[in-house]
Write an enzyme that holds these catalytic residues in place. Sequence first.
Site, PDB file in Angstrom:
ATOM      1  N   ASP A 172       0.885  -1.074   0.162  1.00 47.51           N
ATOM      2  CA  ASP A 172       0.062  -0.119   0.007  1.00 47.51           C
ATOM      3  C   ASP A 172       0.827   1.320   0.155  1.00 47.51           C
ATOM      4  O   ASP A 172       0.529   2.331   0.448  1.00 47.51           O
ATOM      5  CB  ASP A 172      -1.085  -0.194   1.201  1.00 47.51           C
ATOM      6  CG  ASP A 172      -2.029  -1.142   1.272  1.00 47.51           C
ATOM      7  OD1 ASP A 172      -2.277  -1.682   0.119  1.00 47.51           O
ATOM      8  OD2 ASP A 172      -2.260  -1.713   2.109  1.00 47.51           O
ATOM      9  N   GLU A 173       1.993   1.247  -0.608  1.00 49.78           N
ATOM     10  CA  GLU A 173       2.854   2.290  -0.677  1.00 49.78           C
ATOM     11  C   GLU A 173       2.692   3.419  -1.730  1.00 49.78           C
ATOM     12  O   GLU A 173       2.781   4.605  -1.440  1.00 49.78           O
ATOM     13  CB  GLU A 173       4.327   1.850  -1.026  1.00 49.78           C
ATOM     14  CG  GLU A 173       4.892   0.942   0.130  1.00 49.78           C
ATOM     15  CD  GLU A 173       4.549  -0.554  -0.214  1.00 49.78           C
ATOM     16  OE1 GLU A 173       3.738  -0.750  -1.054  1.00 49.78           O
ATOM     17  OE2 GLU A 173       5.163  -1.341   0.445  1.00 49.78           O
ATOM     18  N   LYS A 222       2.191   2.044  -5.233  1.00 49.23           N
ATOM     19  CA  LYS A 222       2.649   1.468  -6.579  1.00 49.23           C
ATOM     20  C   LYS A 222       1.715   1.720  -7.496  1.00 49.23           C
ATOM     21  O   LYS A 222       2.103   1.993  -8.493  1.00 49.23           O
ATOM     22  CB  LYS A 222       2.912  -0.167  -6.140  1.00 49.23           C
ATOM     23  CG  LYS A 222       3.679  -0.319  -4.978  1.00 49.23           C
ATOM     24  CD  LYS A 222       3.627  -1.763  -4.861  1.00 49.23           C
ATOM     25  CE  LYS A 222       2.733  -2.322  -4.325  1.00 49.23           C
ATOM     26  NZ  LYS A 222       2.181  -1.956  -3.008  1.00 49.23           N
ATOM     27  N   GLN A 281       2.151  -5.991  -3.226  1.00 51.61           N
ATOM     28  CA  GLN A 281       2.498  -6.158  -2.107  1.00 51.61           C
ATOM     29  C   GLN A 281       3.842  -5.316  -1.629  1.00 51.61           C
ATOM     30  O   GLN A 281       3.848  -4.235  -2.364  1.00 51.61           O
ATOM     31  CB  GLN A 281       2.691  -7.936  -1.681  1.00 51.61           C
ATOM     32  CG  GLN A 281       1.272  -8.534  -1.470  1.00 51.61           C
ATOM     33  CD  GLN A 281       0.768  -8.785  -2.831  1.00 51.61           C
ATOM     34  OE1 GLN A 281       1.422  -9.285  -3.891  1.00 51.61           O
ATOM     35  NE2 GLN A 281      -0.640  -8.543  -2.994  1.00 51.61           N
ATOM     36  N   ASP A 296       2.323  14.939   1.682  1.00 54.03           N
ATOM     37  CA  ASP A 296       1.324  16.038   2.133  1.00 54.03           C
ATOM     38  C   ASP A 296       0.647  15.438   3.247  1.00 54.03           C
ATOM     39  O   ASP A 296       0.189  16.254   3.999  1.00 54.03           O
ATOM     40  CB  ASP A 296       0.192  15.980   1.044  1.00 54.03           C
ATOM     41  CG  ASP A 296      -0.265  14.562   0.592  1.00 54.03           C
ATOM     42  OD1 ASP A 296       0.509  13.823   0.347  1.00 54.03           O
ATOM     43  OD2 ASP A 296      -1.720  14.404   0.413  1.00 54.03           O
ATOM     44  N   GLY A 322      -4.447  -4.216  -3.914  1.00 52.99           N
ATOM     45  CA  GLY A 322      -5.520  -3.164  -4.175  1.00 52.99           C
ATOM     46  C   GLY A 322      -4.894  -1.712  -4.568  1.00 52.99           C
ATOM     47  O   GLY A 322      -4.060  -1.254  -3.642  1.00 52.99           O
ATOM     48  N   HIS A 323      -4.761  -1.389  -5.793  1.00 54.31           N
ATOM     49  CA  HIS A 323      -3.777  -0.424  -6.191  1.00 54.31           C
ATOM     50  C   HIS A 323      -4.713   0.562  -6.599  1.00 54.31           C
ATOM     51  O   HIS A 323      -5.737   0.476  -7.801  1.00 54.31           O
ATOM     52  CB  HIS A 323      -3.125  -0.881  -7.453  1.00 54.31           C
ATOM     53  CG  HIS A 323      -1.841  -1.819  -7.004  1.00 54.31           C
ATOM     54  ND1 HIS A 323      -1.029  -2.311  -7.801  1.00 54.31           N
ATOM     55  CD2 HIS A 323      -1.724  -2.387  -5.774  1.00 54.31           C
ATOM     56  CE1 HIS A 323      -0.099  -3.213  -7.100  1.00 54.31           C
ATOM     57  NE2 HIS A 323      -0.810  -3.176  -5.818  1.00 54.31           N
TER      58      HIS A 323
HETATM   59  P1  GDP Z   1      -0.767   0.319  -3.552  1.00 54.00           P
HETATM   60  O1  GDP Z   1      -1.336  -0.974  -3.115  1.00 54.00           O
HETATM   61  O2  GDP Z   1       0.545   0.526  -3.159  1.00 54.00           O
HETATM   62  O3  GDP Z   1      -0.975   0.858  -5.049  1.00 54.00           O
HETATM   63  O4  GDP Z   1      -1.479   1.509  -2.808  1.00 54.00           O
HETATM   64  P2  GDP Z   1      -2.898   1.884  -2.337  1.00 54.00           P
HETATM   65  O5  GDP Z   1      -3.728   2.174  -3.442  1.00 54.00           O
HETATM   66  O6  GDP Z   1      -3.460   0.586  -1.526  1.00 54.00           O
HETATM   67  O7  GDP Z   1      -2.800   2.714  -1.309  1.00 54.00           O
HETATM   68  C1  GDP Z   1      -2.195   4.160  -1.443  1.00 54.00           C
HETATM   69  C2  GDP Z   1      -3.309   5.433  -1.237  1.00 54.00           C
HETATM   70  O8  GDP Z   1      -2.748   6.461  -1.131  1.00 54.00           O
HETATM   71  C3  GDP Z   1      -4.212   5.405  -2.338  1.00 54.00           C
HETATM   72  O9  GDP Z   1      -5.558   5.731  -1.765  1.00 54.00           O
HETATM   73  C4  GDP Z   1      -3.795   6.349  -3.388  1.00 54.00           C
HETATM   74  O10 GDP Z   1      -4.901   7.158  -3.866  1.00 54.00           O
HETATM   75  C5  GDP Z   1      -3.264   7.352  -2.401  1.00 54.00           C
HETATM   76  N1  GDP Z   1      -1.984   8.217  -2.694  1.00 54.00           N
HETATM   77  C6  GDP Z   1      -1.067   7.714  -3.129  1.00 54.00           C
HETATM   78  N2  GDP Z   1      -0.009   8.637  -3.221  1.00 54.00           N
HETATM   79  C7  GDP Z   1      -0.613   9.752  -2.426  1.00 54.00           C
HETATM   80  C8  GDP Z   1      -0.089  11.106  -2.118  1.00 54.00           C
HETATM   81  O11 GDP Z   1       1.065  11.269  -2.273  1.00 54.00           O
HETATM   82  N3  GDP Z   1      -0.681  11.762  -1.181  1.00 54.00           N
HETATM   83  C9  GDP Z   1      -2.157  11.287  -0.791  1.00 54.00           C
HETATM   84  N4  GDP Z   1      -2.731  11.877   0.083  1.00 54.00           N
HETATM   85  N5  GDP Z   1      -2.588  10.197  -1.206  1.00 54.00           N
HETATM   86  C10 GDP Z   1      -1.738   9.189  -2.216  1.00 54.00           C
HETATM   87  P1  IMO Z   2      -1.059  -4.024  -2.305  1.00 51.27           P
HETATM   88  O1  IMO Z   2      -0.377  -4.748  -3.594  1.00 51.27           O
HETATM   89  C1  IMO Z   2      -1.084  -4.603   1.810  1.00 51.27           C
HETATM   90  C2  IMO Z   2      -1.102  -8.756   3.604  1.00 51.27           C
HETATM   91  C3  IMO Z   2      -2.234  -9.241   4.148  1.00 51.27           C
HETATM   92  C4  IMO Z   2      -1.841  -9.879   5.191  1.00 51.27           C
HETATM   93  C5  IMO Z   2      -0.845 -10.887   4.733  1.00 51.27           C
HETATM   94  C6  IMO Z   2      -1.171 -12.103   3.915  1.00 51.27           C
HETATM   95  O2  IMO Z   2      -2.109  -3.346  -2.322  1.00 51.27           O
HETATM   96  O3  IMO Z   2       0.263  -3.228  -1.586  1.00 51.27           O
HETATM   97  P2  IMO Z   2      -2.668 -12.688   1.792  1.00 51.27           P
HETATM   98  O4  IMO Z   2      -3.973 -12.294   1.462  1.00 51.27           O
HETATM   99  O5  IMO Z   2      -1.641 -12.215   0.634  1.00 51.27           O
HETATM  100  O6  IMO Z   2      -2.340 -14.357   2.111  1.00 51.27           O
HETATM  101  O7  IMO Z   2      -2.315 -11.918   3.138  1.00 51.27           O
HETATM  102  O8  IMO Z   2      -0.309  -9.949   3.564  1.00 51.27           O
HETATM  103  N1  IMO Z   2      -1.441  -8.009   2.263  1.00 51.27           N
HETATM  104  C7  IMO Z   2      -1.009  -7.033   2.013  1.00 51.27           C
HETATM  105  N2  IMO Z   2      -0.967  -5.552   2.579  1.00 51.27           N
HETATM  106  N3  IMO Z   2      -0.997  -4.432   0.788  1.00 51.27           N
HETATM  107  C8  IMO Z   2      -1.163  -5.301  -0.148  1.00 51.27           C
HETATM  108  O9  IMO Z   2      -1.179  -5.485  -1.257  1.00 51.27           O
HETATM  109  C9  IMO Z   2      -1.327  -6.710   0.410  1.00 51.27           C
HETATM  110  N4  IMO Z   2      -1.199  -7.911  -0.052  1.00 51.27           N
HETATM  111  C10 IMO Z   2      -1.299  -8.767   1.180  1.00 51.27           C
HETATM  112  O10 IMO Z   2      -3.106  -8.097   4.698  1.00 51.27           O
HETATM  113  O11 IMO Z   2      -1.388  -9.463   6.464  1.00 51.27           O
HETATM  114 MG    MG Z   3      -2.945  -1.394  -2.040  1.00 52.06          MG
END
Ligand code: GDP
Ligand code: IMO
Ligand code: MG
Length: 420
Positions: free
Chosen positions: A13-14, A16, A220, A329, A40-41
Amino acid sequence: MSVTTIIGAQWGDEGKGKVTDYLADSSKVVARSQGGNNAGHTIVVDGKKHKLHLLPSGILRKNVVNVIGNGVVVNPDVLLKELNNLEGERGQLLISDRAHVIMPYHKLLDGGEESSKGKSMIGTTGNGIGPCYSDKASRIGIRMGDLLDDDMIMERLEKALPRNQALLAHYGTKNDLTIDSLFALCKSWRKELGEYITDSSLLVNKHIDNGDNVLLEGAQGVHIDIEYGTYPFVTSSSPTTAGAALGSGIAPSKISNVVGVTKAYLTRVGSGPFPTELEDEVGEMIRDKGQEFGTTTGRPRRCGWLDLVMLELSHRICGFSSLAIMKLDILSDMDEIKVCVAYKDDKGSEVNHFPSSLSYLAKCEPVYKTFPGWSSSGIDIPKGIIPKEMKNFLDFISESLSIPISIVSLGPGRDETIIF
Ligand code: GDP
Ligand code: IMO
Ligand code: MG
């Protein structure tokens, strides 16, 4: 031409998805290489939020070829739903014939396994990811390419179903799955997805040979890697540079850039150690302001300070050529910001390499360097201006890890990005 890999450097959830979508503008191919719909991207385009679980994050750009690589585990129902939800023009889609299929029994088994663990549950996403990769390693999995052939579907089901049903019975999970019902399901998936299934490694390599820009979209994060994550609180694939190459069917030597994506702070969903976790009002502020709730499960994310000890391991394993620092931010207008530079045990001795011991990680104290905060009024994204306090914070991260910063993200939208 370049082959760029986007790697989550923390616990997932960085951001990506945002980075991949941004870089996809100048790319011909975007390939997912591991994980499944545990990912979840989120991509925000013109204020509209798109949540992608299986489709690569280049799908919103019509000139991009999107590949679900051999290392991915595919839930065909989730994929079809995602495809049907897309509006307007989309990029081309291809699915590797070697990618494994998440079957209904995998999802049931994920639930059964987790409940049986009680307090020590991993907190999986419940999507059958682990059980599907287990069948792959046990050599009883069903691959997307198998769906194209009736005899192969039957042969694979006859091996996989009895074993999975025995496991379900072990966990006391009821099911009414039969070979016939699953055979019919597989054939319906073939009807809907058959046209996309191919040897995607050949295609990705052809684009590389043509000199096209290729993006490998990691899912991940390194610290939930099956090898180097906080085992057993990990996922079942390898969200690393090596995993990206293997999972998309290209030679590691073809990768030219590796972008390590990290938030300016740290989050984690699910169980497991988290030395810099903030279980106080600062952590709550970050969760609220950063909207830190899981894209896949909606669970609140645990929040804490940025941890350079973790990032050193991520860099060591993945070889980042640059960093993308996200969500700066969210830290704006705080009095002070902390960064963990080492861990200290109860005898006061410090380590600055991420240990494998969960009991050490549970007990250690983070050693922090504290930075003065910055004011949001000092940020001008179109002009590329950031406050000097933010620059000091970024310089410290970059110098500590010896990695240049290439992207600074100050909001979810495409235009809330500064390229260095
Ligand atoms: P991913 O799994 O690495 O693609 O990240 P996620 O989508 O799960 O979570 C990142 C969240 O942060 C999403 O809701 C993005 O829309 C949001 N996001 C990404 N970059 C930024 C940023 O620089 N600032 C803010 N406020 N939100 C961001
Ligand atoms: P993205 O691509 C954050 C975590 C789950 C759990 C562990 C194992 O959005 O960054 P699993 O269902 O893979 O067997 O669960 O890994 N996990 C994630 N946490 N972002 C993800 O993907 C994740 N995919 C798996 O929460 O702790
Ligand atoms: Mg994610």
